[in-house]
Design a protein around this motif. Sequence first.
Motif, PDB file in Angstrom:
ATOM      1  N   LEU A  56     -18.744 -14.693  23.966  1.00 18.20           N
ATOM      2  CA  LEU A  56     -19.270 -14.122  25.337  1.00 18.20           C
ATOM      3  C   LEU A  56     -19.170 -14.920  26.587  1.00 18.20           C
ATOM      4  CD1 LEU A  56     -22.057 -12.187  23.894  1.00 18.20           C
ATOM      5  CD2 LEU A  56     -20.035 -11.450  24.362  1.00 18.20           C
ATOM      6  N   ALA A  57     -19.446 -16.344  26.309  1.00 19.48           N
ATOM      7  CA  ALA A  57     -19.698 -17.417  27.509  1.00 19.48           C
ATOM      8  C   ALA A  57     -18.263 -17.308  28.381  1.00 19.48           C
ATOM      9  CB  ALA A  57     -19.776 -18.661  26.975  1.00 19.48           C
ATOM     10  N   GLY A  58     -17.307 -17.064  27.957  1.00 17.70           N
ATOM     11  CA  GLY A  58     -15.943 -17.028  28.794  1.00 17.70           C
ATOM     12  C   GLY A  58     -15.705 -15.743  29.454  1.00 17.70           C
ATOM     13  N   ASP A  59     -16.363 -14.681  29.247  1.00 19.93           N
ATOM     14  CA  ASP A  59     -16.140 -13.340  29.914  1.00 19.93           C
ATOM     15  C   ASP A  59     -16.444 -13.334  31.348  1.00 19.93           C
ATOM     16  OD1 ASP A  59     -15.940 -10.257  29.098  1.00 19.93           O
ATOM     17  OD2 ASP A  59     -17.660 -10.330  30.702  1.00 19.93           O
ATOM     18  N   PRO A  60     -15.573 -12.717  32.076  1.00 23.23           N
ATOM     19  CA  PRO A  60     -15.679 -12.892  33.467  1.00 23.23           C
ATOM     20  C   PRO A  60     -16.858 -11.897  34.105  1.00 23.23           C
ATOM     21  CG  PRO A  60     -13.909 -11.401  32.923  1.00 23.23           C
ATOM     22  CD  PRO A  60     -14.316 -11.915  31.730  1.00 23.23           C
ATOM     23  N   VAL A  61     -17.694 -11.291  33.170  1.00 21.18           N
ATOM     24  CA  VAL A  61     -18.618 -10.260  33.603  1.00 21.18           C
ATOM     25  C   VAL A  61     -19.967 -10.954  33.338  1.00 21.18           C
ATOM     26  CG1 VAL A  61     -19.534  -8.001  33.644  1.00 21.18           C
ATOM     27  CG2 VAL A  61     -17.211  -7.965  33.826  1.00 21.18           C
ATOM     28  N   ILE A  62     -19.970 -11.198  31.970  1.00 21.56           N
ATOM     29  CA  ILE A  62     -21.504 -11.517  31.654  1.00 21.56           C
ATOM     30  C   ILE A  62     -21.500 -13.164  31.175  1.00 21.56           C
ATOM     31  CG2 ILE A  62     -22.039  -9.109  30.815  1.00 21.56           C
ATOM     32  CD1 ILE A  62     -21.442 -10.307  27.992  1.00 21.56           C
ATOM     33  N   GLY A  63     -20.096 -13.654  31.419  1.00 18.89           N
ATOM     34  CA  GLY A  63     -20.388 -15.247  31.000  1.00 18.89           C
ATOM     35  C   GLY A  63     -21.259 -16.023  31.686  1.00 18.89           C
ATOM     36  N   GLY A  64     -21.469 -15.959  32.780  1.00 17.82           N
ATOM     37  CA  GLY A  64     -22.389 -16.612  33.554  1.00 17.82           C
ATOM     38  C   GLY A  64     -23.918 -16.505  33.145  1.00 17.82           C
ATOM     39  N   GLY A  84     -22.525  -8.105  40.955  1.00 17.89           N
ATOM     40  CA  GLY A  84     -21.557  -8.256  42.089  1.00 17.89           C
ATOM     41  C   GLY A  84     -20.243  -7.761  41.489  1.00 17.89           C
ATOM     42  N   ASP A  85     -19.117  -8.624  42.013  1.00 15.66           N
ATOM     43  CA  ASP A  85     -17.759  -7.923  41.595  1.00 15.66           C
ATOM     44  C   ASP A  85     -17.087  -9.342  41.245  1.00 15.66           C
ATOM     45  OD1 ASP A  85     -18.135  -5.284  42.183  1.00 15.66           O
ATOM     46  OD2 ASP A  85     -17.681  -5.329  44.228  1.00 15.66           O
ATOM     47  N   PRO A  86     -17.294  -9.829  39.955  1.00 16.43           N
ATOM     48  CA  PRO A  86     -16.575 -11.094  39.695  1.00 16.43           C
ATOM     49  C   PRO A  86     -15.002 -10.878  39.323  1.00 16.43           C
ATOM     50  CG  PRO A  86     -17.959 -10.254  37.964  1.00 16.43           C
ATOM     51  CD  PRO A  86     -18.299  -9.472  39.016  1.00 16.43           C
ATOM     52  N   THR A  87     -14.629  -9.576  39.075  1.00 12.69           N
ATOM     53  CA  THR A  87     -13.212  -9.317  38.738  1.00 12.69           C
ATOM     54  C   THR A  87     -12.842  -8.441  39.861  1.00 12.69           C
ATOM     55  OG1 THR A  87     -13.832  -7.310  37.570  1.00 12.69           O
ATOM     56  CG2 THR A  87     -13.755  -9.151  36.327  1.00 12.69           C
ATOM     57  N   PRO A  88     -11.589  -8.467  39.967  1.00 13.95           N
ATOM     58  CA  PRO A  88     -10.644  -7.361  41.149  1.00 13.95           C
ATOM     59  C   PRO A  88     -11.243  -6.151  40.900  1.00 13.95           C
ATOM     60  CG  PRO A  88      -9.031  -8.834  40.156  1.00 13.95           C
ATOM     61  CD  PRO A  88     -10.311  -9.126  39.213  1.00 13.95           C
ATOM     62  N   GLU A  89     -11.430  -5.607  39.779  1.00 14.31           N
ATOM     63  CA  GLU A  89     -11.837  -4.045  39.906  1.00 14.31           C
ATOM     64  C   GLU A  89     -13.356  -4.000  39.962  1.00 14.31           C
ATOM     65  OE1 GLU A  89     -10.945  -5.542  35.822  1.00 14.31           O
ATOM     66  OE2 GLU A  89      -9.928  -5.449  37.581  1.00 14.31           O
ATOM     67  N   GLY A  90     -13.991  -5.006  39.619  1.00 13.95           N
ATOM     68  CA  GLY A  90     -15.607  -5.311  39.659  1.00 13.95           C
ATOM     69  C   GLY A  90     -16.342  -4.353  38.595  1.00 13.95           C
ATOM     70  N   PRO A  91     -17.377  -4.596  38.052  1.00 12.01           N
ATOM     71  CA  PRO A  91     -18.253  -4.163  37.391  1.00 12.01           C
ATOM     72  C   PRO A  91     -19.059  -2.700  37.961  1.00 12.01           C
ATOM     73  CG  PRO A  91     -19.384  -5.903  37.780  1.00 12.01           C
ATOM     74  CD  PRO A  91     -18.257  -6.163  38.358  1.00 12.01           C
ATOM     75  N   ARG A  92     -18.827  -2.674  39.173  1.00 14.76           N
ATOM     76  CA  ARG A  92     -19.629  -1.566  39.849  1.00 14.76           C
ATOM     77  C   ARG A  92     -18.698  -0.110  39.447  1.00 14.76           C
ATOM     78  NH1 ARG A  92     -21.307  -3.817  45.864  1.00 14.76           N
ATOM     79  NH2 ARG A  92     -22.876  -5.257  45.231  1.00 14.76           N
ATOM     80  N   SER A  93     -17.420  -0.580  39.374  1.00 13.55           N
ATOM     81  CA  SER A  93     -16.455   0.630  39.358  1.00 13.55           C
ATOM     82  C   SER A  93     -16.177   0.781  37.962  1.00 13.55           C
ATOM     83  CB  SER A  93     -15.281   0.520  40.351  1.00 13.55           C
ATOM     84  OG  SER A  93     -14.586  -0.628  39.872  1.00 13.55           O
ATOM     85  N   ALA A  94     -16.153  -0.112  37.061  1.00 16.85           N
ATOM     86  CA  ALA A  94     -15.705  -0.191  35.804  1.00 16.85           C
ATOM     87  C   ALA A  94     -16.560   0.675  35.020  1.00 16.85           C
ATOM     88  CB  ALA A  94     -15.578  -1.564  34.918  1.00 16.85           C
ATOM     89  N   ASP A  95     -16.138   1.245  33.899  1.00 15.71           N
ATOM     90  CA  ASP A  95     -16.841   2.080  32.912  1.00 15.71           C
ATOM     91  C   ASP A  95     -17.290   1.142  31.733  1.00 15.71           C
ATOM     92  OD1 ASP A  95     -17.883   4.117  31.141  1.00 15.71           O
ATOM     93  OD2 ASP A  95     -16.049   3.683  30.108  1.00 15.71           O
ATOM     94  N   PRO A  96     -18.858   1.208  31.888  1.00 15.64           N
ATOM     95  CA  PRO A  96     -19.613   0.157  31.094  1.00 15.64           C
ATOM     96  C   PRO A  96     -19.164   0.170  29.598  1.00 15.64           C
ATOM     97  CG  PRO A  96     -21.200   1.213  32.286  1.00 15.64           C
ATOM     98  CD  PRO A  96     -19.713   1.906  32.538  1.00 15.64           C
ATOM     99  N   ALA A  97     -18.667   1.375  28.918  1.00 14.50           N
ATOM    100  CA  ALA A  97     -18.223   1.347  27.663  1.00 14.50           C
ATOM    101  C   ALA A  97     -16.680   0.759  27.620  1.00 14.50           C
ATOM    102  CB  ALA A  97     -18.119   2.636  27.143  1.00 14.50           C
ATOM    103  N   ALA A  98     -16.133   0.744  28.609  1.00 19.11           N
ATOM    104  CA  ALA A  98     -14.686   0.124  28.689  1.00 19.11           C
ATOM    105  C   ALA A  98     -15.025  -1.354  28.804  1.00 19.11           C
ATOM    106  CB  ALA A  98     -13.851   0.601  29.762  1.00 19.11           C
TER     107      ALA A  98
END
Length: 499
Positions: free
Chosen positions: A295-303, A454-468
């Motif tokens: 999990l540590a390298g994931d762009p959303v929750i790695g931090g 926040g939005d660590p990826t271009p599409e950002g967790p705000r707009s992404a589906d949590p299940a995806a």
Amino acid sequence: MHHDPESCYRAVKSRDRRFDGVFYTGVTSTGIYCRPSCPARTPALRNVRFYPTSAAAQAAGFRACKRCLPDATPGSPDWDVAADVAGRAMRLIADGVVDREGVDGLAARVGYTPRHLSRLLSAQLGAGPLALARARRAQTARTLIETTGLGFADVAHAAGFSSVRQFNETVREVYATSPTRLRGRRGGDATSGQLTLRLAVRTPFAGRALLDFLAHHVVTGVEVAGDGWYARTLDLPHGPGTLRLELADHRVAGETAFVRATLGLEDLRDTSAAVERARRLLDADCDPLAVDDHLAGDPVIGGLVRATPGLRVPGQVDGDETAIRTVIGQQVSVAGARTVTGRLVAAHGRPVDTRVPGLTHLFPTADALAALAPEELPMPRSRGRALVALCGLIADGDLSLDRGPDRDEVRRRLVAVPGIGPWTADYVAMRALAHPDVFLPTDIGVRNALRGLGDPTPEGPRSADPAALAEAWRPWRSYALMHLWNTLMPETTADTEEC
């Protein structure tokens, strides 16, 4: 790993602590078995044999190493990950089911005939249920001998031996020494029913975050928590008890750390059951390095993972209680759920006298709650009907939450109850059945946590589906979920006995 001698030997040569408890090394030239990280000189490959359990090594005629104490390690994390019959049986054996109900009782709980279960365990774990239970008794006895002041007759009784003679013979055979020589510094009170033990956990271990979660959910009468500790009552097979855990962070990775646990037992025969339930609550057999590496390298929750290494999924001391509390907490705040649950405890829980201020009741049994009418419960009528129906299934034996049944079957039975949906069934699977790969995409806390990142990826967790998003976190989605919830958790900085 169990069937690949070369891989096992590489772990032994590097003294890799990650594999302590995953397999054991028998050395034919000395007749002893060790953990992979044993500091002794590495034996030649031709002189070693590898076993999936300490019981298998003992059955092959090896004695436990006095230097590395191979049985004083966390259990294999594979048992929870695979959740196969062998893993489910191991958890029940650790809880003392064989000692209380025999092999027939164990087989009934996992849905197999005793003969078939014995064949399966012998094939997968190298030992049958009786040998596995004997190894567990020996481990419990060694722990009590070395860390408490109990007399040897009491140790034999507490560890589950049928006689002092059997206890003496087993200790001599497994450890090649007498109980008297094993006796070390005494850490417990032999006359008060108070036992102080050390529970092994793999590191890193985020004990403070675990404490924050438990303290945030304490139910008056059943649980209390303070700065650095958590305590609760236990409804054990032979009588009530209490558990107090001292929780702190252990950041050094790849080691074995110890959590100090104080048990208050009415009957010493419940020692093994109490220890196993404490270990469940701690998620003590988790492999944090495997989880964090994934999990540590994931762009959303790695931090989050890098900030809180070794975060655990809080387990349970009673699966029935966990399911009942989960239904009560459906669609209400944590504070609201605690209030309602506290009222049920006061009205229907069994009062007990304990030495811990604030611990006054055992949690109500499913039988007691199943006998109530939904309108008697302090909650909406539909939720009350769901709660009574759930408790009825448990009381009638149609639903078991003791980690013996198949997880998918438990989920199917839960969602079949009117008023119980996927969120509840999956939460129960995560907490009560130790499922490491559960995610709750509709949970409001998950969505709030993702927005807060926040939005660590271009599409950002705000707009992404949590299940995806969570698909990238398999097979450790339960731990990813805990990292998200951990961002919303208030820190425990003061006593919370009155919460």
